[in-house]
Design a protein around this motif. Structure first.
Motif, short mmCIF file in Angstrom:
data_model
loop_
_atom_site.label_atom_id
_atom_site.label_comp_id
_atom_site.label_asym_id
_atom_site.label_seq_id
_atom_site.Cartn_x
_atom_site.Cartn_y
_atom_site.Cartn_z
N LEU A 1 -40.38 71.39 63.77
CA LEU A 1 -40.00 70.34 62.86
C LEU A 1 -38.43 69.77 63.12
CD1 LEU A 1 -41.34 71.76 59.61
CD2 LEU A 1 -42.25 69.80 60.64
N ALA A 2 -38.12 70.03 64.45
CA ALA A 2 -36.73 69.68 64.81
C ALA A 2 -36.56 68.20 64.91
CB ALA A 2 -36.51 70.42 66.21
N HIS A 3 -35.08 67.86 64.65
CA HIS A 3 -34.85 66.39 64.82
C HIS A 3 -35.66 65.48 63.86
CE1 HIS A 3 -32.53 67.76 68.33
NE2 HIS A 3 -33.74 68.33 68.66
N ASN A 4 -35.56 65.80 62.48
CA ASN A 4 -36.06 65.04 61.57
C ASN A 4 -35.07 64.63 60.38
OD1 ASN A 4 -39.19 64.54 61.95
ND2 ASN A 4 -39.14 66.56 62.46
N ARG A 5 -35.33 64.41 59.33
CA ARG A 5 -34.32 64.04 58.28
C ARG A 5 -34.63 65.10 56.83
NH1 ARG A 5 -35.81 58.66 59.68
NH2 ARG A 5 -36.90 58.60 57.69
N ILE A 6 -35.17 66.34 57.33
CA ILE A 6 -35.38 67.17 56.12
C ILE A 6 -34.18 67.37 55.48
CG2 ILE A 6 -36.53 69.47 55.54
CD1 ILE A 6 -38.44 68.85 57.83
N LYS A 7 -34.19 67.50 53.97
CA LYS A 7 -32.60 68.04 53.57
C LYS A 7 -32.98 69.23 52.68
CE LYS A 7 -30.73 63.30 52.97
NZ LYS A 7 -31.84 62.54 53.66
N HIS A 8 -34.27 69.64 52.26
CA HIS A 8 -34.38 70.52 51.42
C HIS A 8 -35.65 71.40 51.56
CE1 HIS A 8 -34.90 72.91 47.63
NE2 HIS A 8 -35.89 72.40 47.27
N ILE A 9 -35.65 72.68 51.68
CA ILE A 9 -37.05 73.36 52.01
C ILE A 9 -37.55 74.05 50.52
CG2 ILE A 9 -38.11 75.33 53.23
CD1 ILE A 9 -36.01 75.03 55.22
N ARG A 10 -38.66 73.59 50.20
CA ARG A 10 -39.07 74.15 48.60
C ARG A 10 -39.93 75.12 49.02
NH1 ARG A 10 -41.97 68.47 47.65
NH2 ARG A 10 -42.71 68.96 49.82
N SER A 11 -39.99 76.15 47.97
CA SER A 11 -40.61 77.41 47.88
C SER A 11 -42.22 77.36 48.21
CB SER A 11 -40.48 77.97 46.49
OG SER A 11 -41.06 77.20 45.52
N GLN A 12 -42.82 76.03 47.91
CA GLN A 12 -44.32 76.04 48.24
C GLN A 12 -44.55 75.31 49.74
OE1 GLN A 12 -42.40 74.44 45.95
NE2 GLN A 12 -43.15 72.15 46.02
N ASP A 13 -43.49 75.06 50.26
CA ASP A 13 -43.69 74.27 51.59
C ASP A 13 -44.59 75.01 52.58
OD1 ASP A 13 -42.64 71.89 50.66
OD2 ASP A 13 -40.60 72.13 51.38
N LEU A 14 -44.19 76.37 52.82
CA LEU A 14 -44.51 77.28 53.51
C LEU A 14 -45.38 78.40 53.24
CD1 LEU A 14 -41.02 77.31 55.69
CD2 LEU A 14 -43.17 76.08 56.41
N GLN A 15 -45.94 78.14 52.14
CA GLN A 15 -46.68 79.11 51.40
C GLN A 15 -47.92 79.69 51.97
OE1 GLN A 15 -47.12 78.57 47.38
NE2 GLN A 15 -47.70 80.41 46.75
N GLN A 16 -48.54 78.86 52.59
CA GLN A 16 -49.92 78.86 53.33
C GLN A 16 -49.73 79.14 54.82
OE1 GLN A 16 -52.56 79.12 51.34
NE2 GLN A 16 -51.18 78.31 49.81
N ALA A 17 -48.49 79.30 55.42
CA ALA A 17 -48.40 79.55 56.77
C ALA A 17 -48.14 80.89 57.00
CB ALA A 17 -47.24 78.70 57.44
N VAL A 18 -48.91 81.91 56.64
CA VAL A 18 -49.00 83.10 56.52
C VAL A 18 -49.02 83.84 58.21
CG1 VAL A 18 -49.88 83.53 54.47
CG2 VAL A 18 -51.27 83.70 56.41
N THR A 19 -49.26 83.23 59.29
CA THR A 19 -49.41 83.80 60.49
C THR A 19 -48.52 83.00 61.26
OG1 THR A 19 -51.25 82.16 61.13
CG2 THR A 19 -51.83 84.12 60.14
N LEU A 20 -47.58 82.35 61.05
CA LEU A 20 -46.19 81.71 61.61
C LEU A 20 -45.41 82.54 62.23
CD1 LEU A 20 -45.75 78.70 61.96
CD2 LEU A 20 -43.79 78.78 60.18
N ARG A 21 -45.32 82.36 63.64
CA ARG A 21 -44.60 83.33 64.54
C ARG A 21 -43.03 82.55 64.94
NH1 ARG A 21 -46.97 87.79 65.83
NH2 ARG A 21 -49.48 87.85 65.70
N ALA A 22 -43.19 81.26 65.03
CA ALA A 22 -41.95 80.46 65.41
C ALA A 22 -41.77 79.06 64.45
CB ALA A 22 -42.07 80.07 66.68
N LEU A 23 -40.64 79.13 63.77
CA LEU A 23 -40.22 77.92 62.98
C LEU A 23 -39.11 77.29 63.30
CD1 LEU A 23 -40.95 76.21 60.32
CD2 LEU A 23 -39.53 77.94 59.13
N LEU A 24 -39.01 76.13 63.92
CA LEU A 24 -37.87 75.46 64.44
C LEU A 24 -37.57 74.15 63.48
CD1 LEU A 24 -39.44 75.07 68.15
CD2 LEU A 24 -37.88 77.09 67.10
#
Length: 753
Positions: free
Chosen positions: A31-54
């Motif tokens: 998700l690099a080089h975007n305009r994200i300002k806030h990360i909410r608690s539910q945003d990544l709740q389902q990504a349980v096998t995620l190994r890299a978050l950019l």
């Protein structure tokens, strides 16, 4: 945005939030080089096998404390270059598998009161700091296991509490970018026994009094020290050398892109307390503004005898003093590439007794121009086996040269040699003469195993007899177009032949021939921009045997010949048909018809020469010429008529005559009969008249019916005549003499209207 491996690339999409709908199958989320300002608690709740978050290069300023709770398998988290003003331990509390964490380039001034990383037991690399980062406190690094890399961007780091980094028991590679000598000294004190490789960046060692603070470095167990973008002076160099000499386990010293203010005249004598452990010295892009005034380095001669590997690259070295070369008794590897060494200075630098143990010498990108002198200057180096003198300017070379007796590898690529001679040493096992515009290769090199001839002008393979032991050869980017069976079979020991990017004529016979050479394990044959080895869109580096060619590719010459013959036959048939049916004439008629259609409908009055243009069939000429013309032209006043037999311009194309006569006539008089509707010329005159002189609303056309004609009997190609006869009044020629007088009166009245 996800591929088959569940790598989802959502970078540079202008996103303001983390997209919804993330599933448990995603392994990498960019998700690099975007305009994200806030990360909410539910945003990544389902990504349980995620190994890299950019998430680098966004505008993130706040993160909910439970945002990363479900990412127990996450190994890489990049939050660099955002707007985080503080770091919370709650963010990383459940990242038990995290190995790489990037936090540099944010707005935080410190790491908080406690350690944000206390639960990251598997952390391997940590990158933190920013221009505002000013404070490191005790406890900030508690809980971190041994690190492979710790990178601290601390250009404005001014407060460091002693002991803050002591909790990290081992750091393989420590990179620290800071300005404060005192802070640097305090950090080094905490890392005396834990750092293996210490890399210092963007610090200025310019004040001699500050060097005493760095004395603590002499007790460090580091094995490698790197200085990058560091400032040194004549006053501080002796102190730094003295500190490095005292480091008990130091093996390698590296200086890259540094700057030295001075000319080598040290203000205090360097004590010859030679380090017993340092073996490798690397200096790259050392900037010495007054390099031409630099001294002969006599002060450091006593420190060099144990060095085995020295690199001084791109540093404007134009001479190595002979005495210095003679002190390098243990030197096995010397890289002096991208400098200013010339033929005379090399002779002085490689003087008798200099570099006695040297095995590898790199002199590429210097100012050498005499190959004979270069070989002679190095001939006394008995142990030299590898010599790189590429990217010099030798030009023509002599037939006889003197070389080290055991030289096995020679790189002469990009040296502007137009032709190879017996100057090349016969002892070579590897020879690189790429990019020299060579047109042939015929040297006798009985021990040669590898030959590189890339980017030359060869049209045939080198002969195998002079190089019987060749194992690998590269002839990429030459002008080869084929191999003969004799050429190929002569290489008995060949295992790899790279002949891609040539001008090969692809044929089934050629490929079959190459594929069945039992003596060659791998052949790379390329056809530019189309295919190389395995398909019409092949990738370089595949065995030739995988190729499957179409009929066109397999018998190109035959297919091209057949196509050319077929095209020629079709053209010949078209020419014959055109000649038989007057195609050229019809084309000219069509062109004239189009021109007539585009011209204005009425000519200017001054161009009118006739009262009427008479259109009639040749079979009706007796009535027209002997009766009608006499009656009209002898009337009072007489009418001027245009007849094709009398008034057409000789030598002018008949169509142009028709068009010009219609344009110069006030009226067009059509004498209609059965013969008229059968005449092709009458049809053209009718067409041109229609487009030039009349439409359905004017009286420019006068129809005279010489004999009765039913409109239904008129051929369909006379569609305009059928239309006119249905919409306009026409005059009929009467057979009775008493009615003919009335006919002439009506015709004269029509012409005068």
């Amino acid at each position: 945005s996800c591929d088959a491996t569940q790598l989802c690339n959502c970078s540079s999409m202008g996103l303001d939030f983390i997209p919804s709908g993330l599933t448990g199958r995603i392994t990498v989320l960019n998700l690099a080089h975007n305009r994200i300002k806030h990360i909410r608690s539910q945003d990544l709740q389902q990504a349980v096998t995620l190994r890299a978050l950019l998430l680098q290069s966004n505008e993130i300023s706040s993160i909910d404390k439970d945002s990363f709770r479900s990412l127990g398998k996450l190994e890489l988290l990049d939050l660099s270059n955002n707007s985080l003003a503080h770091l919370s331990p709650a963010w990383f509390g459940h990242l038990f598998s995290l190995q790489h964490l990037h936090l540099q380039g944010n707005f935080y001034r410190d790491l908080g009161e406690s350690s944000p990383f206390s639960n990251l037991g598997n952390l391997s690399s940590l990158h933190l700091g920013n221009p505002r980062f000013s404070t490191i406190k005790q406890g900030n690094f508690e809980g971190i296991a041994p690190l492979n890399k710790l990178w601290i961007e601390g250009g404005n780091l001014s407060q460091y509490e002693p002991g803050s980094l002591k909790s990290i028991k081992k750091i393989n590679h420590m990179i620290i970018n800071l300005r404060s000598i005192n802070v640097f000294s305090a950090i080094v004190r905490d890392l005396l026994h834990s750092v293996t490789w210490l890399e210092v960046r963007k610090i200025a060692f310019s004040i001699p009094a500050e060097m005493q603070v760095l004395r603590v470095m002499s007790s460090s167990f580091a094995k490698k020290i790197s200085f990058k973008q560091v400032l040194l002076t004549d006053a501080t160099v002796p102190e730094i050398v003295s500190i490095l000499e005292d480091m008990p386990k130091l093996v390698e010293v590296e200086m890259i892109d540094c700057r030295l203010l001075g000319t080598g005249r040290w203000e205090m004598q360097i004590q010859a307390n030679q380090s017993q452990t340092v073996r490798v010295l690397t200096i790259e892009k050392l900037s010495i503004e007054q390099f031409y005034l630099f001294t002969d380095l006599q002060a450091v001669e006593g420190l060099l005898s144990l060095l085995t590997k020295v690199t001084v690259e791109n540093t404007k070295v134009f001479l190595v003093p002979c005495r210095l070369s003679q002190r390098l008794l243990s030197l096995e590897y010397l890289d002096l590439s991208a400098n200013l060494l010339g033929d005379q200075s090399l002779e002085h630098s490689a003087c008798q007794g200099g570099w006695p143990s040297l095995q590898t010498l790199n002199l590429s990108q210097n100012s050498l121009s005499d190959l004979e002198m270069t070989g002679k200057s190095l001939s006394h180096l008995r142990n030299l086996s590898l010599l790189d003198i590429s990217q010099n300017n030798f030009g023509e070379i002599p037939d006889v040269c003197e070389w080290p007796k055991h030289l096995k590898y020679l790189n002469l690529s990009s040296t502007h040699i137009p032709k190879l001679t017996t100057c090349i040493p016969p002892t070579l096992e590897v020879l690189d003469v790429s990019a020299n515009n060579l047109k042939e290769f015929g040297l006798q090199l009985p021990f040669l195993k590898e030959l590189y001839l890339t980017k030359n002008q060869l049209k045939t393979l080198p002969g195998a007899t002079p190089i019987p032991n060749l194992v690998a050869m590269s002839v990429r980017r030459n002008k080869l177009n084929s191999f003969s069976r004799e050429e190929f079979e002569s290489f008995k020991k060949m295992e790899l032949l790279d002949a891609s990017d040539n001008n090969f004529i692809c044929s089934c016979e050629f490929l079959s021939f190459i594929h069945h050479q039992a003596g060659i394990a791998q052949v790379l044959v390329g056809w530019p921009d189309k295919y190389v080895c395995d398909s019409p869109l092949a990738v370089r580096g595949v065995r030739v045997g995988a190729v499957h060619l179409s009929l066109m590719e397999c018998h190109r010459s035959l297919v091209v010949s057949l196509i050319c013959a077929l095209v020629f036959l079709v053209i010949l048939v078209l020419v014959a048909i055109g000649y038989k049916y007057h195609a050229v004439w019809y084309l000219r008629m069509t062109w004239a018809w189009l021109q007539a259609k585009r011209k204005p409908k009425r000519a200017p009055p001054k161009d009118i020469c006739y009262d009427a243009f008479v259109s009639y069939s040749e079979n009706d000429s007796d009535w027209v010429e002997n009766i009608m013309v006499r009656e009209l032209e002898q009337a009072c006043p007489p009418f001027r008529l245009c007849l094709h037999k009398r008034d057409f311009v000789p030598g002018k194309w008949i169509v142009d005559n028709i068009i010009d006569s219609i344009e110069k006539s006030h009226k067009t008089l059509f004498v209609l009969s059965e013969h008229f509707v059968q005449s092709e010329w009458c049809k053209y005159e009718l067409d041109f008249s229609h487009f030039r002189l009349f439409d359905e609303n004017n009286d420019a056309a006068i129809l005279v019916l010489l004999e009765p004609i039913q409109s239904k009997a008129i051929p369909k190609r006379f569609c305009k005549l059928r239309k006119i006869m249905n919409t306009k009044t026409y005059l009929e020629w009467p057979l009775e003499e008493e009615q003919q007088e009335m006919f002439w009166e009506n015709l004269k009245g029509a012409l005068e209207s």
